[in-house]
Design an enzyme around this catalytic site. Structure first.
Site, PDB file in Angstrom:
ATOM      1  N   GLU A  41      -6.172  -7.820   5.901  1.00  0.00           N
ATOM      2  CA  GLU A  41      -5.800  -6.399   5.845  1.00  0.00           C
ATOM      3  C   GLU A  41      -5.375  -5.890   7.219  1.00  0.00           C
ATOM      4  OE1 GLU A  41      -9.439  -5.218   2.757  1.00  0.00           O
ATOM      5  OE2 GLU A  41      -8.969  -3.950   4.472  1.00  0.00           O
ATOM      6  N   SER A  42      -4.344  -5.083   7.228  1.00  0.00           N
ATOM      7  CA  SER A  42      -3.907  -4.299   8.393  1.00  0.00           C
ATOM      8  C   SER A  42      -3.177  -5.108   9.474  1.00  0.00           C
ATOM      9  CB  SER A  42      -5.070  -3.580   9.088  1.00  0.00           C
ATOM     10  OG  SER A  42      -5.746  -2.740   8.206  1.00  0.00           O
TER      11      SER A  42
ATOM     12  N   ASN B 109     -10.567  -6.809   7.619  1.00  0.00           N
ATOM     13  CA  ASN B 109      -9.691  -5.789   8.198  1.00  0.00           C
ATOM     14  C   ASN B 109      -9.452  -6.083   9.677  1.00  0.00           C
ATOM     15  OD1 ASN B 109      -8.140  -3.555   8.706  1.00  0.00           O
ATOM     16  ND2 ASN B 109      -9.550  -2.092   7.745  1.00  0.00           N
TER      17      ASN B 109
ATOM     18  N   GLU C 102     -14.656  -4.805   2.051  1.00  0.00           N
ATOM     19  CA  GLU C 102     -13.970  -4.940   3.344  1.00  0.00           C
ATOM     20  C   GLU C 102     -14.966  -5.193   4.468  1.00  0.00           C
ATOM     21  OE1 GLU C 102     -10.767  -2.150   4.390  1.00  0.00           O
ATOM     22  OE2 GLU C 102     -11.983  -1.693   6.158  1.00  0.00           O
TER      23      GLU C 102
ATOM     24  N   LYS D 211      -7.965   2.783  -2.742  1.00  0.00           N
ATOM     25  CA  LYS D 211      -8.351   2.688  -1.336  1.00  0.00           C
ATOM     26  C   LYS D 211      -8.873   4.054  -0.910  1.00  0.00           C
ATOM     27  CE  LYS D 211      -7.571  -0.423   2.054  1.00  0.00           C
ATOM     28  NZ  LYS D 211      -6.937   0.158   3.195  1.00  0.00           N
TER      29      LYS D 211
ATOM     30  N   LYS E 197       0.749   4.656   1.067  1.00  0.00           N
ATOM     31  CA  LYS E 197      -0.045   5.322   2.111  1.00  0.00           C
ATOM     32  C   LYS E 197       0.856   6.394   2.735  1.00  0.00           C
ATOM     33  CE  LYS E 197      -2.072   3.556   6.460  1.00  0.00           C
ATOM     34  NZ  LYS E 197      -2.318   2.324   7.221  1.00  0.00           N
TER      35      LYS E 197
ATOM     36  N   GLU F  77       0.804  -1.226   0.000  1.00  0.00           N
ATOM     37  CA  GLU F  77       0.000   0.000   0.000  1.00  0.00           C
ATOM     38  C   GLU F  77       0.837   1.277   0.000  1.00  0.00           C
ATOM     39  OE1 GLU F  77      -3.994   0.116   1.650  1.00  0.00           O
ATOM     40  OE2 GLU F  77      -3.090   1.213   3.300  1.00  0.00           O
TER      41      GLU F  77
HETATM   42  O1  LIG Z   1      -4.364   3.161   8.912  1.00  0.00           O
HETATM   43  C1  LIG Z   1      -5.014   3.966   9.606  1.00  0.00           C
HETATM   44  O2  LIG Z   1      -4.505   4.684  10.483  1.00  0.00           O
HETATM   45  C2  LIG Z   1      -6.486   4.108   9.397  1.00  0.00           C
HETATM   46  C3  LIG Z   1      -7.189   5.021  10.180  1.00  0.00           C
HETATM   47  C4  LIG Z   1      -8.542   5.206   9.982  1.00  0.00           C
HETATM   48  C5  LIG Z   1      -9.212   4.481   9.025  1.00  0.00           C
HETATM   49  C6  LIG Z   1      -8.522   3.566   8.235  1.00  0.00           C
HETATM   50  C7  LIG Z   1      -7.177   3.373   8.411  1.00  0.00           C
HETATM   51  N1  LIG Z   1      -6.476   2.497   7.641  1.00  0.00           N
HETATM   52  C8  LIG Z   1      -7.036   1.876   6.480  1.00  0.00           C
HETATM   53  C9  LIG Z   1      -6.503   0.556   6.173  1.00  0.00           C
HETATM   54  O3  LIG Z   1      -7.327  -0.310   5.971  1.00  0.00           O
HETATM   55  C10 LIG Z   1      -5.049   0.313   6.081  1.00  0.00           C
HETATM   56  O4  LIG Z   1      -4.444   1.371   5.407  1.00  0.00           O
HETATM   57  C11 LIG Z   1      -4.634  -0.963   5.366  1.00  0.00           C
HETATM   58  O5  LIG Z   1      -5.413  -2.049   5.688  1.00  0.00           O
HETATM   59  C12 LIG Z   1      -3.170  -1.261   5.704  1.00  0.00           C
HETATM   60  O6  LIG Z   1      -3.015  -1.390   7.099  1.00  0.00           O
HETATM   61  P1  LIG Z   1      -1.578  -1.323   7.781  1.00  0.00           P
HETATM   62  O7  LIG Z   1      -0.722  -2.368   7.134  1.00  0.00           O
HETATM   63  O8  LIG Z   1      -1.832  -1.629   9.217  1.00  0.00           O
HETATM   64  O9  LIG Z   1      -1.063   0.044   7.539  1.00  0.00           O
END
Ligand SMILES: O=C(O)c1ccccc1NCC(=O)[C@H](O)[C@H](O)COP(=O)(O)O
Length: 257
Positions: free
Chosen positions: A210-211, A180, A159, A115, A56, A54
């Site tokens: 995810e995440s 997520n 999601e 996204k 980001k 991602e």
């Molecule tokens: O990533 C954040 O801080 C966030 C805050 C509020 C709403 C959504 C958020 N993230 C969206 C996502 O789903 C993530 O960017 C994506 O899944 C990647 O997650 P990560 O690997 O933990 O950065």
């Protein structure tokens, strides 16, 4: 849909901004999408863990902002073996833009996911992408947006965060589901979320964890729980240290069982 008062204040602000963003004068897009399932299968054949990396630049939970050129970041991620690229297009809280996605999709040959926090049909037309994220928790008529996305040629990635949302996603016809691990009500991350919801995803649906994935051990854990792919942002962008994005992706794509 979750009641607004149950959401973290940052998420309430993100949704308010999404509602207000203008969609005036947009023409309907028509996309010739690159297949995500094909890209994941190719990574598997070549011995890479399928990672959706991602772009980001920042986020409400990030420690800083990466100001690198988004195209260079995406190219570096593909060099590390990413099967697909996810691009935040939300401008106010994630530092993204539709224009960054447009440039990235022109520069790389893997599928690109848009996204964002998409709430209504006109928002789908901001830019061409191969996949569109639709967050079950925030969309009023999920089936309508899934259909609208497909009519434009997008592959919708729906999601979810719990079993009820999974049922909604499947009822809406989702063929690609992201579970997520980040609870968007509190912004807390728990990899156990994927482990508890993934067993209920039918075999013919592509499922993405995810995440919260930051290490090879996390990759192994999500793969053992059935993830066809993993979507990773923060651990690759490494906002605090700004380390080498290619190496950050490679560490995950080269994870062995
Ligand atoms: O990533 C954040 O801080 C966030 C805050 C509020 C709403 C959504 C958020 N993230 C969206 C996502 O789903 C993530 O960017 C994506 O899944 C990647 O997650 P990560 O690997 O933990 O950065």
């Amino acid at each position: 849909m979750t009641s607004q008062t149950e959401l973290d204040s940052a998420v309430r602000e993100i949704l308010a901004a999404a509602r207000e963003r203008s969609t005036d004068g947009r023409e309907r897009v028509s996309v010739d999408a690159r297949s995500l399932p094909d890209a994941l299968a190719r990574a598997e054949r070549e011995g890479r863990v399928p990672i959706v990396a991602e772009v980001k630049p920042t986020s409400p939970t990030a420690e800083g902002t990466r100001a690198d050129d988004p195209v260079e970041l995406a190219e570096a991620m593909v060099a590390g073996g990413a099967a697909a690229i996810s691009v935040l297009t939300e401008p106010d809280h994630f530092g993204g833009s539709p224009e960054a996605l447009r440039r990235i999709r022109q520069a790389v040959d893997v599928p690109v996911l848009r996204k964002d926090f998409l709430l209504r049909e006109a928002q789908l037309d901001a830019v061409e992408a191969d996949l569109l994220l639709l967050i079950a928790r925030f969309v009023d008529d999920l089936e309508k947006l899934v259909t609208a996305a497909r009519e434009r040629g997008f592959q919708p990635l729906v999601e979810v965060h719990d079993r009820d949302e999974l049922e909604d996603a499947l009822a809406a016809g989702a063929e690609i589901v992201g579970i997520n691990n980040r609870d968007l009500a509190r912004l807390e991350v728990d990899l156990g979320t994927f482990e508890s919801v993934a067993p209920h995803v039918p075999d013919d649906v592509t499922v993405i964890a995810e995440s919260g994935v930051s290490s090879p051990a996390d990759v192994r854990r999500m793969r053992a729980a059935g993830a066809d792919a993993l979507l990773v942002g923060s651990a690759i962008m490494d906002h605090g240290e700004e380390s080498d994005v290619t190496e950050n992706v490679r560490r995950l794509t080269e994870t062995t069982q």
